[in-house]
Design a protein around this motif. Structure first.
Motif, mmCIF file in Angstrom:
data_model
loop_
_atom_site.group_PDB
_atom_site.id
_atom_site.type_symbol
_atom_site.label_atom_id
_atom_site.label_comp_id
_atom_site.label_asym_id
_atom_site.label_seq_id
_atom_site.Cartn_x
_atom_site.Cartn_y
_atom_site.Cartn_z
ATOM 1 N N THR A 113 36.963 44.099 38.164
ATOM 2 C CA THR A 113 37.083 44.593 36.789
ATOM 3 C C THR A 113 38.143 45.689 36.723
ATOM 4 O O THR A 113 38.371 46.423 37.695
ATOM 5 C CB THR A 113 35.746 45.140 36.274
ATOM 6 O OG1 THR A 113 35.310 46.208 37.122
ATOM 7 C CG2 THR A 113 34.693 44.049 36.241
ATOM 8 N N LEU A 126 43.193 42.419 25.875
ATOM 9 C CA LEU A 126 42.317 41.292 26.174
ATOM 10 C C LEU A 126 42.949 39.992 25.704
ATOM 11 O O LEU A 126 43.798 39.982 24.815
ATOM 12 C CB LEU A 126 40.956 41.470 25.499
ATOM 13 C CG LEU A 126 40.040 42.552 26.071
ATOM 14 C CD1 LEU A 126 38.834 42.761 25.164
ATOM 15 C CD2 LEU A 126 39.584 42.177 27.480
ATOM 16 N N TYR A 129 40.929 36.502 30.030
ATOM 17 C CA TYR A 129 40.103 37.599 30.529
ATOM 18 C C TYR A 129 38.678 37.547 29.986
ATOM 19 O O TYR A 129 38.461 37.297 28.795
ATOM 20 C CB TYR A 129 40.694 38.958 30.135
ATOM 21 C CG TYR A 129 42.046 39.259 30.737
ATOM 22 C CD1 TYR A 129 42.187 39.483 32.107
ATOM 23 C CD2 TYR A 129 43.169 39.339 29.931
ATOM 24 C CE1 TYR A 129 43.429 39.769 32.660
ATOM 25 C CE2 TYR A 129 44.416 39.623 30.466
ATOM 26 C CZ TYR A 129 44.541 39.836 31.830
ATOM 27 O OH TYR A 129 45.771 40.114 32.365
ATOM 28 N N VAL A 150 35.261 40.122 29.411
ATOM 29 C CA VAL A 150 35.176 41.516 29.007
ATOM 30 C C VAL A 150 33.821 42.082 29.409
ATOM 31 O O VAL A 150 32.803 41.390 29.384
ATOM 32 C CB VAL A 150 35.392 41.669 27.478
ATOM 33 C CG1 VAL A 150 34.270 41.000 26.692
ATOM 34 C CG2 VAL A 150 35.498 43.146 27.093
ATOM 35 N N ARG A 195 38.205 44.568 31.697
ATOM 36 C CA ARG A 195 38.538 43.157 31.694
ATOM 37 C C ARG A 195 38.525 42.630 33.124
ATOM 38 O O ARG A 195 38.625 43.394 34.094
ATOM 39 C CB ARG A 195 39.908 42.915 31.056
ATOM 40 C CG ARG A 195 41.083 43.390 31.884
ATOM 41 C CD ARG A 195 42.405 43.165 31.168
ATOM 42 N NE ARG A 195 43.528 43.505 32.034
ATOM 43 C CZ ARG A 195 44.805 43.477 31.652
ATOM 44 N NH1 ARG A 195 45.116 43.128 30.405
ATOM 45 N NH2 ARG A 195 45.771 43.794 32.496
#
Length: 460
Positions: free
Chosen positions: A393, A402, A407, A409, A453
């Motif tokens: 992450t 993003l 990606y 989240v 992300r």
């Protein structure tokens, strides 16, 4: 016996006391509705089975209204003087519940939260009652179960009528897409007009097997209302040749309204749409299984062994070095007939290897996802599985960094933390991605949260 079945919408506006003149903009629908009422009046059914998406609805259970009857009115639409009182066919309900239980179909009279009639029931009855009132009602809700279960419920409804020798009419209440126009009450999605075109083609042709082919994602984007009602009705007509007639279709307010009628002609064993669909699905899954990589093969072996025996498998020999030596967070996702059946994972590695991570999370996805009941052995041949191996992450300071396709989240606020994987069906914008992740974490939509992300490698 089934005397006839009818696909109808339920806009309260169509009732003059509610529409106050606006209903004239859907005059074709009104005229078609009166034709439905006249036909039901001519059939004089003993019982009307009414399928409504606005009846009480559970994720894994079909609710059938209990008791002697119910009342309702259109007061919430400014027409409280339009009242309804119906008596229920208790014998039919009792026998339907028994037949459903005998077939391991979760349906019954438990869990009624609201006794009063819903507008998905009252609007059709407004027209029926002008032509025929000497009937008892069976009021059936829908569920979050697969479409094949809805189809099976329809078969149980017909079987009940045959066992009791009851003359019945089935009314499948449901609007079509709610997203036909930008200035409509629910806005516009390109899937809206496409759904209406497809569903009217299916319902007009009577090719009900196509109902089972509509994906959950497509239906949700289209904002459909009645698909499950129509599928239950189709199940009641299983193996029957029917004469179909399209009476009307309109969508002037951004919501689609379609009316079709079906008259049973004779037996037709080739119209066994559920079996045909299940055979097609079986072949599709068999082909997928032949192509599964070692990550998914391990997850499937894990799920199958644990569901059948309650025991976890040991890490098998012959796995790649990456699976045995690398550590990473892993999500195991299980679907049945295109609908999520379980998904559990870890954001970061918990176990010594990816292989062990897959085994632990595979067991959890199959049996411990709080959104679903544990997977049963008879479901195993119907499952598709994917394994997502998460990268590290990375904290970000803006949603602009993003990309829903690339990606995943992670949202964090205090001790609350939620994750959403990338490239999911039905999640098309970063805003949707963040909102769903917040919902999973119990973080308010307007609350500020830290963002991270990550990328994944998805294995099929």
């Amino acid at each position: 016996m089934i005397q006839g079945t009818f696909m109808v919408p339920h806009p309260p506006l169509i009732v003059p006391e509610v529409g106050r003149g606006e209903e004239q903009k859907i005059q074709d629908t009104i005229d078609a509705y009166h034709e439905v009422g006249r036909r039901i009046g001519g059939l004089q059914p003993e019982t009307i089975v009414l399928l409504s998406p606005h009846q009480i609805m559970y994720a894994d259970y079909f609710h059938i209204s209990p008791g002697n009857g119910a009342v309702g009115d259109l007061g919430q639409f400014g027409a409280g003087q339009v009242r309804f009182e119906v008596g229920y066919d208790r014998e039919f309900v009792e026998n339907l519940c028994k037949l459903a239980d005998a077939g391991d179909l979760p349906a019954g009279t438990a869990g009624e939260r609201e006794r009063r009639l819903d507008h998905g029931t009252m609007v059709p009855l407004y027209f029926v009652n002008q032509y025929w009132k000497d009937y008892q009602l069976v009021r059936v809700g829908l569920s979050g179960l697969p479409l094949t279960d809805h189809y099976e419920l329809g078969r149980r409804i017909r079987e009940t009528a045959e066992v009791l020798g009851r003359r019945i009419v089935i009314i499948a209440s449901g609007d079509l897409s709610h997203r036909l126009k930008a200035d409509g009450p629910y806005g516009y999605q390109k899937e809206g007009p496409e759904y209406d075109r497809r569903i009217m083609q299916v319902m007009e042709s009577g090719d009900f097997g196509e109902l089972l082919e509509f994906s959950k994602d497509f239906c949700e984007k289209a904002g459909e209302c009645g698909h499950r009602s129509f599928t239950v009705m189709a199940g009641a007509l299983d193996r029957m040749e029917v004469e179909t007639q399209r009476l009307s279709y309109e969508g002037p307010f951004g919501v689609g309204y379609g009316i079709c009628t079906y008259t049973v002609k004779s037996l037709d064993m080739k119209r066994n749409f559920k079996e045909q669909y299940e055979e097609k699905e079986k072949n599709r899954i068999m082909e997928l299984r032949r192509q599964e990589d070692e990550y998914v093969q391990l997850a499937r072996k894990t799920v199958e062994e644990y569901v059948r025996t309650g025991k976890k498998i040991r890490i098998p020999e012959g796995l790649s070095g990456e699976m045995l030596e690398r550590r990473a967070g892993v999500f195991v996702s299980i679907k049945k007939e295109g609908r999520l059946r379980g998904c559990i994972g870890t954001i970061q590695a918990v176990y010594p290897s990816i292989a062990q991570e897959i085994i632990e999370n595979g067991v959890s996805a199959a049996t411990r996802d709080p959104r679903f009941s544990p997977i049963e052995p008879e479901e195993l041949d119907k499952l598709t599985i994917t394994v997502d191996v998460l990268g590290d992450t990375e904290k970000i300071d803006s949603p602009d960094k993003l990309d829903v396709r690339r990606y995943g989240v992670v949202v964090t606020k205090g001790f609350k933390r939620g994750l959403l994987l990338p490239n999911l069906e039905g999640v098309d914008t970063v805003e949707e991605q963040i909102a769903i992740a917040k919902q999973k974490a119990g973080i308010g939509e307007q609350e500020q949260a830290e963002l991270e992300r990550f990328e994944v490698v998805r294995h099929y």
